[in-house]
Design an enzyme around this catalytic site. Sequence first.
Site, mmCIF file in Angstrom:
data_model
loop_
_atom_site.group_PDB
_atom_site.id
_atom_site.type_symbol
_atom_site.label_atom_id
_atom_site.label_comp_id
_atom_site.label_asym_id
_atom_site.label_seq_id
_atom_site.Cartn_x
_atom_site.Cartn_y
_atom_site.Cartn_z
ATOM 1 N N LYS A 11 -15.642 11.499 33.094
ATOM 2 C CA LYS A 11 -16.737 11.892 34.006
ATOM 3 C C LYS A 11 -16.355 13.168 34.740
ATOM 4 O O LYS A 11 -15.167 13.500 34.869
ATOM 5 C CB LYS A 11 -17.065 10.790 35.019
ATOM 6 C CG LYS A 11 -15.941 10.439 36.032
ATOM 7 C CD LYS A 11 -15.882 11.331 37.254
ATOM 8 C CE LYS A 11 -14.706 10.969 38.154
ATOM 9 N NZ LYS A 11 -14.229 12.018 39.021
ATOM 10 N N ALA A 99 -6.376 14.129 35.820
ATOM 11 C CA ALA A 99 -7.146 15.376 35.863
ATOM 12 C C ALA A 99 -8.358 15.329 36.790
ATOM 13 O O ALA A 99 -9.027 16.324 36.971
ATOM 14 C CB ALA A 99 -7.616 15.728 34.455
ATOM 15 N N ASP A 138 -13.860 4.400 41.287
ATOM 16 C CA ASP A 138 -14.686 5.030 40.243
ATOM 17 C C ASP A 138 -15.040 4.071 39.112
ATOM 18 O O ASP A 138 -15.840 4.411 38.237
ATOM 19 C CB ASP A 138 -13.927 6.204 39.597
ATOM 20 C CG ASP A 138 -13.837 7.422 40.495
ATOM 21 O OD1 ASP A 138 -14.582 7.475 41.493
ATOM 22 O OD2 ASP A 138 -13.035 8.309 40.185
HETATM 23 O O1 C5P Z 1 -9.996 3.493 44.511
HETATM 24 P P1 C5P Z 1 -8.940 4.352 43.928
HETATM 25 O O2 C5P Z 1 -7.678 3.564 43.607
HETATM 26 O O3 C5P Z 1 -9.370 5.179 42.798
HETATM 27 O O4 C5P Z 1 -8.516 5.367 45.078
HETATM 28 C C1 C5P Z 1 -7.327 6.114 45.036
HETATM 29 C C2 C5P Z 1 -7.043 6.665 46.423
HETATM 30 O O5 C5P Z 1 -7.970 7.694 46.756
HETATM 31 C C3 C5P Z 1 -7.164 5.660 47.554
HETATM 32 O O6 C5P Z 1 -5.960 4.945 47.729
HETATM 33 C C4 C5P Z 1 -7.496 6.547 48.734
HETATM 34 O O7 C5P Z 1 -6.311 7.155 49.224
HETATM 35 C C5 C5P Z 1 -8.336 7.641 48.115
HETATM 36 N N1 C5P Z 1 -9.784 7.366 48.220
HETATM 37 C C6 C5P Z 1 -10.420 7.447 49.436
HETATM 38 N N2 C5P Z 1 -11.750 7.168 49.529
HETATM 39 C C7 C5P Z 1 -12.464 6.848 48.435
HETATM 40 C C8 C5P Z 1 -11.844 6.762 47.172
HETATM 41 C C9 C5P Z 1 -10.502 7.037 47.093
HETATM 42 O O8 C5P Z 1 -9.795 7.773 50.460
HETATM 43 N N3 C5P Z 1 -13.752 6.597 48.557
#
Ligand code: C5P
Length: 319
Positions: A11, A99, A138
């Site tokens: 994406k 990426a 995501d």
């Molecule tokens: O949910 P995911 O594991 O992909 O998120 C990775 C990191 O990105 C989280 O631990 C957080 O630090 C940051 N993040 C965030 N707010 C979001 C999505 C991700 O702060 N909405």
Amino acid sequence: MAELTVHAPAKINLHLEVLGLRPDGFHELAMVMQTLDLVDTLTMRPTADGRIDLHCDAPDLPTDADNLIVRAAERLRSHVGLPELGARIALSKRIPIGAGLAGGSSDGAAALVGLNALWGLGLTADQLHAVAAGLGSDMPFCLNGGTQLCFGRGEVLETAGLSDPPALAVLLIKHGDAMVSTPWAYGRCRELRGDFYLEREDEFEQRRSVLRRGPLVAALRGEGSLPRLRNDLQSVVAAEVVSVSEGLTLLAAAEEALAVAMSGSGPSLFALFADLAAARRAATALAGPLAAAGFESWCCRCTSSGASLGTSAAVQANE
Ligand code: C5P
């Protein structure tokens, strides 16, 4: 069931707006995400030994519980209370790793879709969405794919009438050495811009409405021209990762580029074009400078599918 194949598309973010901070520590976002025909492929078969065995053709990728495929498989079988279920999964990797293209999340979403079928679990789309949301922000989008508005942490999805993929093509570039940690990018954004974050739900909702009714969504419906794209993490990352600002400058020089931006927390970058022929002309024109600066490139189409079983319409870009 003997063997099953699942496609996991990459994406890009056509819009990434950081609205504020949530009580759970994540950021409240307003995004538009779009799947591409740049696709990883998972092949899976059931095993009777209760093991989740992952093999991958990319040597750098972890194949233990650090990989979202393994985490998704383990979460799914514990969700249904059947820890004895096993699978052998082979991952053919095409999406660049680390990426900002949701390669890991899309592989995890594909594991959920594939294992739900392979193990005959019969979970509904809503149940899979709930499991996915617990694994990554995501991942719910990666289940559905297409063009979607994504709110909350990224897991609240709206199609906004965008059922057909936009007739746009993408020139995607990634620097060979550049790495960006997503938690770092959001943490740095908070340091730099936290004082200006919105705080109230009505303020968040006002921004969501602006996005729903704004020129980007209209252009994606084929009404009007593309506006400048917004990614609030772009200036944060470009200030620290030289190749991001260099790559954006290179892409902006493409004659027929309609818009350029970073995807997610980077470091991949993209330019949008009216069609695949224009994207390929730009890739050819920029081939020398991109290679000299250390970038790989891919020409892709926008698609309407997320993680999907079988051969479907998924086409491998760059073949
Ligand atoms: O949910 P995911 O594991 O992909 O998120 C990775 C990191 O990105 C989280 O631990 C957080 O630090 C940051 N993040 C965030 N707010 C979001 C999505 C991700 O702060 N909405």
